[in-house]
Design an enzyme around this catalytic site. Structure first.
Site, short mmCIF file in Angstrom:
data_model
loop_
_atom_site.label_atom_id
_atom_site.label_comp_id
_atom_site.label_asym_id
_atom_site.label_seq_id
_atom_site.Cartn_x
_atom_site.Cartn_y
_atom_site.Cartn_z
N GLU A 1 -1.97 -8.87 4.49
CA GLU A 1 -1.94 -9.27 5.90
C GLU A 1 -3.31 -9.19 6.58
OE1 GLU A 1 -2.14 -4.96 6.12
OE2 GLU A 1 -1.07 -6.32 4.78
N HIS B 1 -3.70 -5.17 0.74
CA HIS B 1 -3.17 -5.55 2.05
C HIS B 1 -3.26 -7.07 2.25
CE1 HIS B 1 -2.65 -1.58 4.02
NE2 HIS B 1 -3.57 -1.21 3.15
N CYS C 1 0.82 -1.21 0.00
CA CYS C 1 0.00 0.00 0.00
C CYS C 1 0.86 1.27 0.00
CB CYS C 1 -0.98 -0.03 1.18
SG CYS C 1 -2.37 1.11 0.98
#
Length: 352
Positions: free
Chosen positions: A281, A279, A166
């Site tokens: 994660e 993202h 990001c």
């Protein structure tokens, strides 16, 4: 004597002599069968099996990899945890993301003196740039310094991967293009999306190489990744910039809420550097937003992406002193629970 033993067994157990007489016959037959099986099929009783040593691990790979994660300005909770002007944080989801694939984390605190940061870089086998909002000042300069060091290590024959997520990808885009105004406004805050693979996109050797075909297909049709940004870069602007297009291959694009295309995944042509506008994660380790995908396929996406980073880090030739690693691991810090308010990250590590 054998008959007497059978008679004694019959009396003791209450089993008729006629039935007992078959026991030694059956045992002899079974042992003969085992012998034949061993001779013809290599079948052994547990007590007869030969001990075998485990195969040796690949000596060219490092099985204790460490990833450096750069901290971001603030406390990760809009000042609700600390208002210290020197505070920086790492969302715990990034740490768990790395750990889930078999690596440990050393925090690269962006406010540390440059010589300290460079010393820490010698203790890790790869680097991760996180998401966030800071794109100028000391933070930007720290990211630029580390990025250039990553390239230097690889140019020197040291395989040293970088994941830029990001904001991290946005900053790398600015650094590589040498244009701090190259990014464009997009409407992709708190939005789950698909990934659309570009025509002739390379799969082998990239973050997607180990994805099962079915999961790759679902990335195109199902919203399996989480976006949360207001800046991005269109495929046309990306490809028109020769510095960017000669450094990165565009693997995927995505659409914002206004159906505008932007580059969402890139892979360096010549370096183990991968950029994500999304993202990876969050699917597994963040819960604040109801829009974060938590399906089984979404969790698989997170795991495959984490596995690729750590598999690249295992190729590192760096073998740092273990005590120095222990002294700098993120386990020396305590995470703060910030998710109770229902906003932001669930946990953060704060450095002051």
């Amino acid at each position: 004597m054998a008959i007497d033993a059978v008679r004694s067994f019959s009396v003791t157990t209450g089993i008729s002599f006629r039935n007992c007489i078959w026991i030694p016959i059956l045992m002899i037959t079974f042992l003969k069968f085992v012998g034949l099986a061993e001779a013809h099929f290599g079948i052994f009783l547990p007590s007869q099996r030969l001990s075998s040593a485990c195969s040796a691990p690949d000596p060219d790979l490092y099985y204790r990899p460490v990833i450096g994660i750069v901290s971001h300005p603030g406390d990760g909770a809009s000042g609700r945890l600390t208002n210290a002007t020197n505070a920086s944080y790492i969302a715990a989801s990034y740490v768990k993301f790395v750990e889930s694939a078999g690596a440990r984390v050393i925090p690269l605190i962006y406010t540390e003196p440059p010589e300290q940061l460079l010393k820490k870089l010698d203790l890790v086998n790869g680097v991760l740039f996180t998401g966030g909002s800071a794109n100028s000042g000391l933070y930007f300069e720290t990211i630029r310094t580390i990025f250039k060091k990553v390239l230097e290590k690889n140019d020197g024959g040291h395989h040293f991967p970088l994941y830029a997520t990001c904001l991290g990808f946005e900053l790398v885009t600015m650094i590589v293009s040498e244009d701090n105004n190259i990014l464009e406004e997009v409407s992709a805050r708190n939005q789950a999306s698909t990934l659309q693979f570009t025509e002739n996109a390379t799969i082998d050797g990239t973050v997607f190489e180990r994805f099962p075909p079915g999961l790759l297909k679902k990335l195109n049709t199902d919203c399996l990744v989480m976006q949360n940004h207001h800046l991005g870069i269109s495929p046309r602007r990306f490809l028109d910039n020769k510095k960017l297009s000669s450094f990165f291959e565009v693997l995927t694009t995505s659409k914002d809420e206004n159906n505008k295309d932007y580059v969402s995944t890139v892979s360096s042509w010549n370096y183990p550097v991968t950029g994500f506008q999304w993202h990876p994660e969050k699917n597994t380790f963040e819960w604040a937003s109801p829009r974060i995908p938590h399906t089984e396929e979404a969790i698989q996406v997170t795991q495959h992406v984490a596995n690729f980073l750590v598999s690249e880090a295992r190729k590192s030739i760096n073998r740092p002193p273990e005590q120095e690693v222990l002294n700098n691991l993120i386990y020396n810090y305590i995470p703060s629970y910030s998710g109770k308010a229902g906003r932001g990250f669930d946990q953060v590590y704060i450095f002051t």
